[in-house]
Scaffold this active site. Structure first.
Site, PDB file in Angstrom:
ATOM      1  N   THR A  52      -1.689   1.229   4.579  1.00 51.79           N
ATOM      2  CA  THR A  52      -1.668   2.626   5.027  1.00 51.79           C
ATOM      3  C   THR A  52      -0.672   2.844   6.166  1.00 51.79           C
ATOM      4  O   THR A  52       0.068   3.833   6.193  1.00 51.79           O
ATOM      5  CB  THR A  52      -3.094   3.042   5.438  1.00 51.79           C
ATOM      6  OG1 THR A  52      -3.920   2.973   4.273  1.00 51.79           O
ATOM      7  CG2 THR A  52      -3.142   4.470   5.988  1.00 51.79           C
ATOM      8  N   THR A 101       2.044   1.099   6.865  1.00 51.71           N
ATOM      9  CA  THR A 101       3.411   1.045   6.323  1.00 51.71           C
ATOM     10  C   THR A 101       3.696   2.322   5.538  1.00 51.71           C
ATOM     11  O   THR A 101       4.793   2.884   5.622  1.00 51.71           O
ATOM     12  CB  THR A 101       3.584  -0.182   5.398  1.00 51.71           C
ATOM     13  OG1 THR A 101       3.018  -1.320   6.035  1.00 51.71           O
ATOM     14  CG2 THR A 101       5.036  -0.448   5.104  1.00 51.71           C
ATOM     15  N   GLU A 134       0.559   4.804  -2.736  1.00 50.86           N
ATOM     16  CA  GLU A 134      -0.743   4.249  -3.130  1.00 50.86           C
ATOM     17  C   GLU A 134      -1.102   3.242  -2.048  1.00 50.86           C
ATOM     18  O   GLU A 134      -0.500   2.186  -1.935  1.00 50.86           O
ATOM     19  CB  GLU A 134      -0.605   3.606  -4.508  1.00 50.86           C
ATOM     20  CG  GLU A 134      -1.918   3.572  -5.250  1.00 50.86           C
ATOM     21  CD  GLU A 134      -2.773   2.397  -4.814  1.00 50.86           C
ATOM     22  OE1 GLU A 134      -3.667   2.628  -3.960  1.00 50.86           O
ATOM     23  OE2 GLU A 134      -2.549   1.293  -5.278  1.00 50.86           O
ATOM     24  N   GLY A 167       1.138  -0.227  -0.869  1.00 51.17           N
ATOM     25  CA  GLY A 167       1.023  -1.165   0.244  1.00 51.17           C
ATOM     26  C   GLY A 167       0.018  -0.659   1.263  1.00 51.17           C
ATOM     27  O   GLY A 167      -0.847   0.163   0.947  1.00 51.17           O
ATOM     28  N   LYS A 199      11.960  -3.479  -4.587  1.00 50.88           N
ATOM     29  CA  LYS A 199      11.849  -4.317  -3.384  1.00 50.88           C
ATOM     30  C   LYS A 199      10.428  -4.883  -3.388  1.00 50.88           C
ATOM     31  O   LYS A 199       9.491  -4.261  -2.902  1.00 50.88           O
ATOM     32  CB  LYS A 199      12.104  -3.458  -2.134  1.00 50.88           C
ATOM     33  CG  LYS A 199      12.739  -4.181  -0.952  1.00 50.88           C
ATOM     34  CD  LYS A 199      11.969  -5.369  -0.433  1.00 50.88           C
ATOM     35  CE  LYS A 199      10.783  -4.993   0.422  1.00 50.88           C
ATOM     36  NZ  LYS A 199       9.885  -6.144   0.687  1.00 50.88           N
ATOM     37  N   GLU A 224     -10.385  -0.981   6.480  1.00 50.31           N
ATOM     38  CA  GLU A 224     -10.043  -1.881   5.369  1.00 50.31           C
ATOM     39  C   GLU A 224      -9.826  -3.301   5.887  1.00 50.31           C
ATOM     40  O   GLU A 224      -8.976  -3.533   6.737  1.00 50.31           O
ATOM     41  CB  GLU A 224      -8.760  -1.398   4.672  1.00 50.31           C
ATOM     42  CG  GLU A 224      -8.464  -2.227   3.439  1.00 50.31           C
ATOM     43  CD  GLU A 224      -7.190  -1.805   2.717  1.00 50.31           C
ATOM     44  OE1 GLU A 224      -7.232  -1.638   1.501  1.00 50.31           O
ATOM     45  OE2 GLU A 224      -6.153  -1.647   3.393  1.00 50.31           O
ATOM     46  N   CYS A 259      -6.955  -3.068  -3.667  1.00 48.76           N
ATOM     47  CA  CYS A 259      -7.242  -1.826  -2.952  1.00 48.76           C
ATOM     48  C   CYS A 259      -8.512  -1.143  -3.476  1.00 48.76           C
ATOM     49  O   CYS A 259      -9.132  -0.351  -2.773  1.00 48.76           O
ATOM     50  CB  CYS A 259      -6.049  -0.885  -3.029  1.00 48.76           C
ATOM     51  SG  CYS A 259      -5.483  -0.628  -4.710  1.00 48.76           S
TER      52      CYS A 259
HETATM   53  O1  TXE Z   1       1.636  -4.784   3.445  1.00 52.53           O
HETATM   54  P1  TXE Z   1       2.827  -3.801   3.692  1.00 52.53           P
HETATM   55  P2  TXE Z   1       1.142  -5.989   4.328  1.00 52.53           P
HETATM   56  C1  TXE Z   1      -3.147  -3.415   3.026  1.00 52.53           C
HETATM   57  C2  TXE Z   1      -4.086  -4.485   3.501  1.00 52.53           C
HETATM   58  C3  TXE Z   1      -3.203  -5.372   4.292  1.00 52.53           C
HETATM   59  C4  TXE Z   1      -2.279  -4.369   4.925  1.00 52.53           C
HETATM   60  C5  TXE Z   1      -0.953  -4.896   5.350  1.00 52.53           C
HETATM   61  O2  TXE Z   1      -5.057  -3.944   4.343  1.00 52.53           O
HETATM   62  O3  TXE Z   1      -3.899  -6.116   5.241  1.00 52.53           O
HETATM   63  O4  TXE Z   1      -2.074  -3.414   3.928  1.00 52.53           O
HETATM   64  O5  TXE Z   1      -0.410  -5.678   4.334  1.00 52.53           O
HETATM   65  C6  TXE Z   1       7.271  -3.353   2.382  1.00 52.53           C
HETATM   66  N1  TXE Z   1       9.641   0.454   4.832  1.00 52.53           N
HETATM   67  N2  TXE Z   1      -2.633  -3.612   1.695  1.00 52.53           N
HETATM   68  O6  TXE Z   1       1.631  -5.984   5.712  1.00 52.53           O
HETATM   69  O7  TXE Z   1       3.502  -4.052   4.997  1.00 52.53           O
HETATM   70  C7  TXE Z   1       6.901  -4.813   2.359  1.00 52.53           C
HETATM   71  O8  TXE Z   1       8.052  -5.616   2.490  1.00 52.53           O
HETATM   72  C8  TXE Z   1       9.638   0.135   3.520  1.00 52.53           C
HETATM   73  C9  TXE Z   1      -3.131  -2.731   0.699  1.00 52.53           C
HETATM   74  O9  TXE Z   1       1.479  -7.187   3.566  1.00 52.53           O
HETATM   75  O10 TXE Z   1       2.347  -2.447   3.409  1.00 52.53           O
HETATM   76  C10 TXE Z   1       6.202  -4.923   1.007  1.00 52.53           C
HETATM   77  O11 TXE Z   1       7.168  -4.975  -0.038  1.00 52.53           O
HETATM   78  N3  TXE Z   1       8.975  -0.908   3.014  1.00 52.53           N
HETATM   79  C11 TXE Z   1      -2.265  -2.725  -0.506  1.00 52.53           C
HETATM   80  C12 TXE Z   1       5.450  -3.602   0.919  1.00 52.53           C
HETATM   81  O12 TXE Z   1       6.106  -2.725   1.833  1.00 52.53           O
HETATM   82  C13 TXE Z   1       8.275  -1.659   3.877  1.00 52.53           C
HETATM   83  C14 TXE Z   1      -1.730  -4.027  -0.936  1.00 52.53           C
HETATM   84  C15 TXE Z   1       3.974  -3.680   1.295  1.00 52.53           C
HETATM   85  O13 TXE Z   1       3.853  -4.285   2.559  1.00 52.53           O
HETATM   86  C16 TXE Z   1       8.237  -1.380   5.263  1.00 52.53           C
HETATM   87  C17 TXE Z   1      -1.233  -4.806   0.180  1.00 52.53           C
HETATM   88  C18 TXE Z   1       8.967  -0.261   5.729  1.00 52.53           C
HETATM   89  N4  TXE Z   1       8.961   0.095   7.011  1.00 52.53           N
HETATM   90  C19 TXE Z   1      -1.741  -4.583   1.436  1.00 52.53           C
HETATM   91  N5  TXE Z   1       7.450  -2.306   5.868  1.00 52.53           N
HETATM   92  C20 TXE Z   1      -2.813  -1.953  -1.671  1.00 52.53           C
HETATM   93  N6  TXE Z   1      -2.772  -0.631  -1.592  1.00 52.53           N
HETATM   94  O14 TXE Z   1      -3.231  -2.510  -2.672  1.00 52.53           O
HETATM   95  C21 TXE Z   1       7.001  -3.138   4.901  1.00 52.53           C
HETATM   96  N7  TXE Z   1       7.505  -2.760   3.699  1.00 52.53           N
END
Ligand code: TXE
Length: 478
Positions: A226, A228, A246, A224, A171, A381, A280
């Protein structure tokens, strides 16, 4: 272009009629539509993965490794496509998309092909018995990835997962679905058995959370945010799924007074602003020792201001656009907050760009000084091109500042004395620290963080361990 899910070896339309526009971050223009899949689409993908399990787990390690190599070969033949799609979809410079995203996507498959091929169980002898440890597949894996390094991170999960005999449902982020689609074209072309790799597009609410809590999913690998990550952990825990998270980071670059200034300036700029600070591992808080503070910060600002920002498809571009208008707003909010918290913006603002880029998500690299080390801007962050600089007196103080966030992912130390650097690095509570370098990756080394940066390690044998169940058979001697 309207994207489709890939389920059981076929590209398939999703069951509903909801779509999300895929926008170019550099211009704000739509260039594709991604399906918002429903729970029934997720269900079909999981079922396909479940059905493919029996056949795939029976394949030998070397057969599975050969499939990984075939995927790597085909991906390599589409190297330029990966780079240009990734650059267009994420807003990152084409040179970066080539050197980092396209390169690593291919090498992830090659690296794990080799590891899987060579992987062996262990044997532990006792005086009266022998223990045979083998690594069995876990089952069906849910692989959820973000928008900053789309295919790089997806391939980092898919390769070891299927290499160890699992079948998977991917996904990808709904913001950057293009190269996941490309990977499915590759999988289709090489003729991987149907159901081994499936893909459902969609958002977190409709597709992501349904996938994580699905009864027939046995493991979840998530990269993704923290917040989420905590929802994913909450959904996976009641069913005792294997989980790897991660998450984010707030990493320090520690510049000691005996460092090579030229090397440190270049390294800290790269670490602060690669991919517009949307990695990250980025070093978004720069700690500089008293004696060289003014010299270093002056040189640092000069270097930051010399970076070329603009059209991601231009070979000379060093900084592109932020992922979305919403994310830009979040980053701008932090810059405003920095001022309210007493910070001084040393450089930043909005770049002057040609008209076609007017609708994009642009902000110049920003450096803030004068903030307290426990202020929100220097501990939360931001995930954008915003770096805070702080002064410290001695190594103990640097370590204390580096450790005062809830995150624990990475860091870097810059020094002319590598044993001093190693000592400082050892005192930082993060999963990874670099000395006189940054993002220098050996794929055999563990990758992951502590605290709000996540749970578990991937990379090399840690990936093989996570994507398998170690099983022991103890045979008593005759
Ligand atoms: O990422 P999300 P977002 C951080 C960064 C950013 C913040 C939010 O600070 O501003 O996270 O970013 C899926 N159950 N990073 O909102 O939501 C979503 O569809 C299952 C750090 O864009 O975490 C996507 O495929 N899945 C990071 C994935 O999770 C769910 C890189 C990541 O989205 C879900 C990106 C749920 N309930 C952002 N909700 C890093 N570690 O490098 C969303 N998703």
């Amino acid at each position: 272009m309207d994207l489709m899910n890939y389920i059981n070896g076929r590209f398939q339309a999703h069951s509903g009629d909801e779509w999300l526009e895929v926008l170019e971050p550099a211009t704000g223009r739509q260039f594709a539509r991604v399906p918002l899949s429903s729970p029934s689409d997720v269900d079909s993908a999981v079922l396909a993965a479940r059905d493919a399990q029996a056949g795939w787990r029976e394949a030998s390690q070397s057969e599975r490794a050969d499939w990984l190599d075939k995927i790597a070969d085909e991906l390599e033949s589409r190297y330029e496509d990966i780079a240009s799609l990734e650059s267009r979809d994420t807003g990152k410079p084409i040179s970066l998309a080539r050197a980092v995203d396209a390169h690593r996507s291919v090498s992830n498959f090659r690296f794990f092909a080799e590891m899987v091929r060579e992987h062996q169980g262990e044997v532990f002898e006792m005086p009266d018995a022998t223990n045979f440890v083998t690594h069995k597949p876990v089952g069906v894996g849910a692989l959820i990835t973000p928008w900053n390094l789309p295919l790089y991170l997806l391939s980092w999960k898919v390769a070891p997962a299927i290499g160890m005999g699992n079948t998977v449902v991917c996904k990808p982020s709904e913001l950057t679905p293009m190269t996941a689609n490309l990977l499915m074209e590759v999988v289709d072309k090489v003729g991987l058995p149907p159901g081994v790799i499936n893909l459902v597009h969609g958002d977190g609410r409709g597709a992501g959370s349904t996938l994580v809590s699905h009864r027939d999913v046995d493991l979840v690998s998530f990269t993704g945010g923290t917040l989420t990550g905590s929802k994913v952990a909450e959904a996976a825990a009641p069913q005792f799924k294997k989980i790897s998270l991660e998450l984010g980071g707030k990493n320090s670059s520690i510049v000691l007074d005996d460092c090579d200034i030229d090397l440190a300036v270049k390294g800290v700029v790269r670490s602060g602003f690669m991919n517009q600070g949307q990695v990250c591992l980025c070093g978004s808080r720069v700690l500089v020792q008293d004696g060289i503070y003014d010299l270093f910060v002056g040189r640092f600002i000069e270097e930051v201001e010399s970076m070329k920002i603009g059209d991601p498809s231009d070979e000379q571009t060093e900084l592109g656009a932020l992922i979305s208008a919403e994310h830009l707003k979040k980053v701008e909010g932090y810059i405003e907050l920095a001022k309210e918290e007493g910070g001084t913006v040393l450089t930043g603002g909005y770049p002057c760009l040609p008209k076609p880029l007017a609708g994009g998500n642009w902000i110049a690299p920003t450096v803030v000084s004068g903030l307290k080390t426990d202020s929100r801007c220097s501990t939360e962050e931001i995930f954008g091109p915003v770096v805070t600089v702080h002064r410290f007196h001695d190594d103990e103080e640097a370590v204390r500042i580096a450790n005062n966030t809830r995150y624990g992912l990475a860091g870097s130390v810059w020094t002319g004395d590598t044993s001093r650097g190693k000592k400082v690095a050892d005192s930082i509570h993060t999963g990874m620290v670099w000395v006189n370098t940054w993002l220098h990756r050996d794929l055999r080394a563990p990758f992951g963080g502590v605290g709000d940066s996540g749970v578990g390690r991937e990379g090399g044998k840690w990936s093989l361990g996570f994507f398998s169940e170690a099983t022991n058979v103890c045979v008593k001697h005759d």
